[in-house]
Design a protein around this motif. Structure first.
Motif, PDB file in Angstrom:
ATOM      1  N   VAL A 154       0.805  -1.229   0.000  1.00 24.70           N
ATOM      2  CA  VAL A 154       0.000   0.000   0.000  1.00 24.70           C
ATOM      3  C   VAL A 154       0.835   1.275   0.000  1.00 24.70           C
ATOM      4  CG1 VAL A 154      -2.021  -1.068   1.061  1.00 24.70           C
ATOM      5  CG2 VAL A 154      -0.233  -0.095   2.519  1.00 24.70           C
ATOM      6  N   THR A 155       2.138   1.168   0.052  1.00 25.62           N
ATOM      7  CA  THR A 155       3.001   2.347  -0.027  1.00 25.62           C
ATOM      8  C   THR A 155       4.123   2.044  -1.024  1.00 25.62           C
ATOM      9  OG1 THR A 155       4.380   1.592   1.824  1.00 25.62           O
ATOM     10  CG2 THR A 155       2.538   3.076   2.349  1.00 25.62           C
TER      11      THR A 155
ATOM     12  N   ALA B   7      -3.054  -1.004  -5.192  1.00 24.50           N
ATOM     13  CA  ALA B   7      -3.598  -0.258  -4.053  1.00 24.50           C
ATOM     14  C   ALA B   7      -2.723   0.932  -3.699  1.00 24.50           C
ATOM     15  CB  ALA B   7      -3.736  -1.188  -2.846  1.00 24.50           C
ATOM     16  N   ALA B   8      -1.387   0.755  -3.805  1.00 22.76           N
ATOM     17  CA  ALA B   8      -0.473   1.843  -3.462  1.00 22.76           C
ATOM     18  C   ALA B   8      -0.647   3.051  -4.375  1.00 22.76           C
ATOM     19  CB  ALA B   8       0.965   1.343  -3.527  1.00 22.76           C
TER      20      ALA B   8
ATOM     21  N   HIS C 285      -3.334   4.302  -5.482  1.00 26.36           N
ATOM     22  CA  HIS C 285      -4.557   5.055  -5.195  1.00 26.36           C
ATOM     23  C   HIS C 285      -4.567   5.675  -3.798  1.00 26.36           C
ATOM     24  CE1 HIS C 285      -6.306   3.623  -8.916  1.00 26.36           C
ATOM     25  NE2 HIS C 285      -6.022   2.380  -8.577  1.00 26.36           N
ATOM     26  N   MET C 286      -3.533   5.409  -3.010  1.00 23.20           N
ATOM     27  CA  MET C 286      -3.463   5.984  -1.669  1.00 23.20           C
ATOM     28  C   MET C 286      -3.047   7.448  -1.774  1.00 23.20           C
ATOM     29  SD  MET C 286      -4.196   3.427   0.419  1.00 23.20           S
ATOM     30  CE  MET C 286      -3.444   3.715   2.004  1.00 23.20           C
ATOM     31  N   ARG C 287      -3.892   8.352  -1.326  1.00 22.79           N
ATOM     32  CA  ARG C 287      -3.609   9.788  -1.433  1.00 22.79           C
ATOM     33  C   ARG C 287      -2.872  10.287  -0.194  1.00 22.79           C
ATOM     34  NH1 ARG C 287      -8.717  12.579  -4.652  1.00 22.79           N
ATOM     35  NH2 ARG C 287      -8.587  11.213  -6.490  1.00 22.79           N
ATOM     36  N   ILE C 288      -1.731   9.697   0.069  1.00 24.09           N
ATOM     37  CA  ILE C 288      -0.926  10.066   1.233  1.00 24.09           C
ATOM     38  C   ILE C 288      -0.354  11.461   1.019  1.00 24.09           C
ATOM     39  CG2 ILE C 288       1.190   9.502   2.511  1.00 24.09           C
ATOM     40  CD1 ILE C 288       0.559   6.534   1.848  1.00 24.09           C
TER      41      ILE C 288
ATOM     42  N   ALA D 218       0.357  13.085  -3.712  1.00 26.58           N
ATOM     43  CA  ALA D 218       0.233  11.735  -4.262  1.00 26.58           C
ATOM     44  C   ALA D 218       0.515  11.739  -5.762  1.00 26.58           C
ATOM     45  CB  ALA D 218      -1.164  11.181  -3.987  1.00 26.58           C
TER      46      ALA D 218
END
Length: 284
Positions: free
Chosen positions: A119-120, A176-177, A179-182, A188
């Motif tokens: 996820v990252t 998944a990584a 689409h993560m709006r970190i 992102a």
């Protein structure tokens, strides 16, 4: 010289490899101590990485253990020659936890790096704003000076990619990584753009496992497989929210090679993955 309270992962690995050689030869620690004209406690400290050992003693022990692998012996001697303060990450000793220094050390000495990320993105590929957002979300909240040091340290790890001969680099990342709006949408997006830029390097293989893949691959853990200068020094680093760990037994290394190989085959090709990244950037 008193024993080290906290040996580095690499110092511990040197001692661990000497222990493996001794056990493979069927020798006891007492026998090794007698040959070296020392006591058994000293051998135990050496094998735990708490006490250093000279190149001459490594060669003498290797001969005593009937080790004929000259490449391995030379690799162990190279570790023995390393000194505290020799590398950039030593500047963070006493500022960051030892694990941060150990991962930088592992990446620096590796001949190949293969990351599996759920996820990252691999720390070595993170832009500053992305890394800052990740560390800012730590529980409990980090003091400002430690937050700054962690981000700075993470950015310095990228220097190995600028070498004339960088290590072979592979990253298998789950969709998944992407689409993560970190850090928010803008951060992102910049992170994805940087990843796309790096993926164009001929020595860097980026692959994405899309949600639509029917074959399940265990990607719930963050994994780094680092190739050593000899296969016996390969190392796996598994990361987790409560801390990471280094693994190096032959059986464990074999299992992670299988995992990474399955993930690679489940992923898109390098060209398809870049196209996938292009679309993710447009949709961000």
């Amino acid at each position: 010289m008193p024993p080290r309270n906290i040996p580095t992962a690499r110092q511990a690995r040197l001692g661990g490899e000497l222990r493996k050689l001794r056990e493979h030869a069927g020798r006891t620690a007492r026998e090794a101590a007698a040959m070296m004209s020392t006591d058994q406690a000293k051998i135990s400290h050496i094998e735990a990485g708490r006490v250093g050992i000279s190149e001459d003693r490594i060669r003498r022990l290797s001969a005593f253990y009937d080790c004929e692998d000259e490449n391995l012996v030379e690799a162990l001697c190279a570790i023995a020659r390393e000194r505290r303060g020799q590398y950039w990450w030593d500047d963070y000793r006493g500022i960051l936890a030892p694990g941060f220094l150990d991962i930088a050390e592992l990446e620096h000495h590796a001949t190949g790096l293969h990351y599996l990320q759920p996820v990252t993105f691999p720390g070595i590929l993170q832009i500053e704003e992305y890394a800052h957002a990740l560390f800012a979300g730590a529980i409990p909240k980090l003091p400002d000076d430690e937050l700054k040091a962690r981000v700075e340290h993470r950015m310095k790890r990228r220097e190995i990619l600028d070498r004339d001969e960088p290590p072979k680099f592979e990253a298998t990342i789950h969709e998944a990584a992407l689409h993560m709006r970190i850090g928010g949408r803008k951060v992102a997006r910049r992170q994805l753009e940087y990843l796309l830029h790096v993926s164009e390097h001929p020595e860097f293989a980026l692959r994405v496992i899309p949600f639509t893949r029917d074959v399940f691959v265990e990607v719930t853990q963050t994994v780094l497989y680092a190739n050593g200068v000899v296969p016996q020094l390969d190392t796996v680093h598994v990361d987790a929210p409560i801390g990471g760990g280094f693994l190096d037994t032959a059986a464990t290394l074999g299992r992670y090679r299988v995992l990474l190989d399955r993930a690679k085959h489940a992923a898109l090709s390098r060209g398809e993955s870049r196209s996938f990244l292009h679309r993710a950037i447009k949709e961000m």
